[in-house]
Write an enzyme that holds these catalytic residues in place. Structure first.
Site, PDB file in Angstrom:
ATOM      1  CG  HIS A  51     -13.308  11.030  13.973  1.00 33.28           C
ATOM      2  ND1 HIS A  51     -11.987  11.189  14.375  1.00 33.28           N
ATOM      3  CD2 HIS A  51     -13.829  12.289  13.975  1.00 33.28           C
ATOM      4  CE1 HIS A  51     -11.739  12.462  14.612  1.00 33.28           C
ATOM      5  NE2 HIS A  51     -12.840  13.143  14.367  1.00 33.28           N
ATOM      6  CG  ASP A  82      -9.655   8.694  14.032  1.00 35.42           C
ATOM      7  OD1 ASP A  82     -10.568   8.467  13.211  1.00 35.42           O
ATOM      8  OD2 ASP A  82      -9.636   9.708  14.753  1.00 35.42           O
ATOM      9  CB  SER A 164     -11.577  15.908  13.268  1.00 40.85           C
ATOM     10  OG  SER A 164     -11.851  15.898  14.639  1.00 40.85           O
TER      11      SER A 164
END
Length: 214
Positions: A51, A82, A164
């Protein structure tokens, strides 16, 4: 899978852990935001979240722990997990992350999260493993992308937007997970922040995906 180093968790030297791991964590910059990544090889292979790169439009730079900022390209992606691998250009002699066996992780283990929340590179936070095998479902990126589900490590180490793709490490400074999602209800002002519920993709899962991505 690498054997896990045994550490007395009641006397963890977090200064040493941070010093060991910070050179292996990078900031991933793109036009609309920032993420994090962990170094896989001396020549600049880096693991991050899909992402993160899906939001980049293919225009990426990587900021290393020593302050250098270099262009990066997407090598391969796996939206279903992901995860993505990118490559920093023109670098050598980097410090790859050391992997741990995430199957050996226990609830209550001490952990450190490292990344670039809100672009604040090299931020470290500590906590514990709050739960294991927590099912997490997050929306997909892009118009036709499906949501992504995986069994995650839950931690109360503070994780915020920008973390992230960064590292969740054990008390020996070994990678047990890739920080990937947070539970953070919006406040009345519309800003979301950490409430001590963060999730990481287990290192064994990540290592398997990296192998399949080539």
């Amino acid at each position: 899978m690498s054997a896990q180093t045994v550490v007395n968790q009641s006397t963890v030297d977090w200064t040493s852990v941070a010093s060991k791991v910070l050179p292996s964590v990078v900031q991933v910059n793109f036009a609309n935001g920032v993420g994090s990544g962990v170094i896989l090889s001396q020549d600049g292979q880096i693991l991050t979240n899909n992402h993160v790169v899906a939001s980049s439009g293919g225009q990426l730079t990587v900021k290393l722990n020593d302050g250098r900022e270099v262009p990066a390209t997407v090598v391969s992606t796996d939206p279903s997990s992901d995860l993505a691998v990118i490559k920093a250009s023109g670098v050598s002699g980097l410090t790859p992350i050391k992997w741990a066996d995430s199957d050996s992780v226990k609830v209550g283990d001490a952990v450190m999260a490292i990344g670039s929340p809100s672009g604040l590179q090299g931020t470290v936070t500590t906590g514990i493993v709050s739960a294991l095998d927590r099912k997490v479902t997050v929306p997909g990126e892009g118009r036709r992308a499906s949501s992504v589900s995986y069994q995650a490590i839950q931690t109360d180490a503070s994780i915020n937007p920008g973390n992230s793709g960064g590292a969740l490490v054990n008390a020996a400074g070994e990678l047990i997970g890739i920080n990937s999602a947070i539970y953070s209800p919006a406040s009345s002002s519309g800003e979301a922040g950490s409430v001590g519920i963060g999730f990481a993709i287990p290192s064994n899962t990540a290592k398997q995906i990296v192998g399949s991505l080539g």
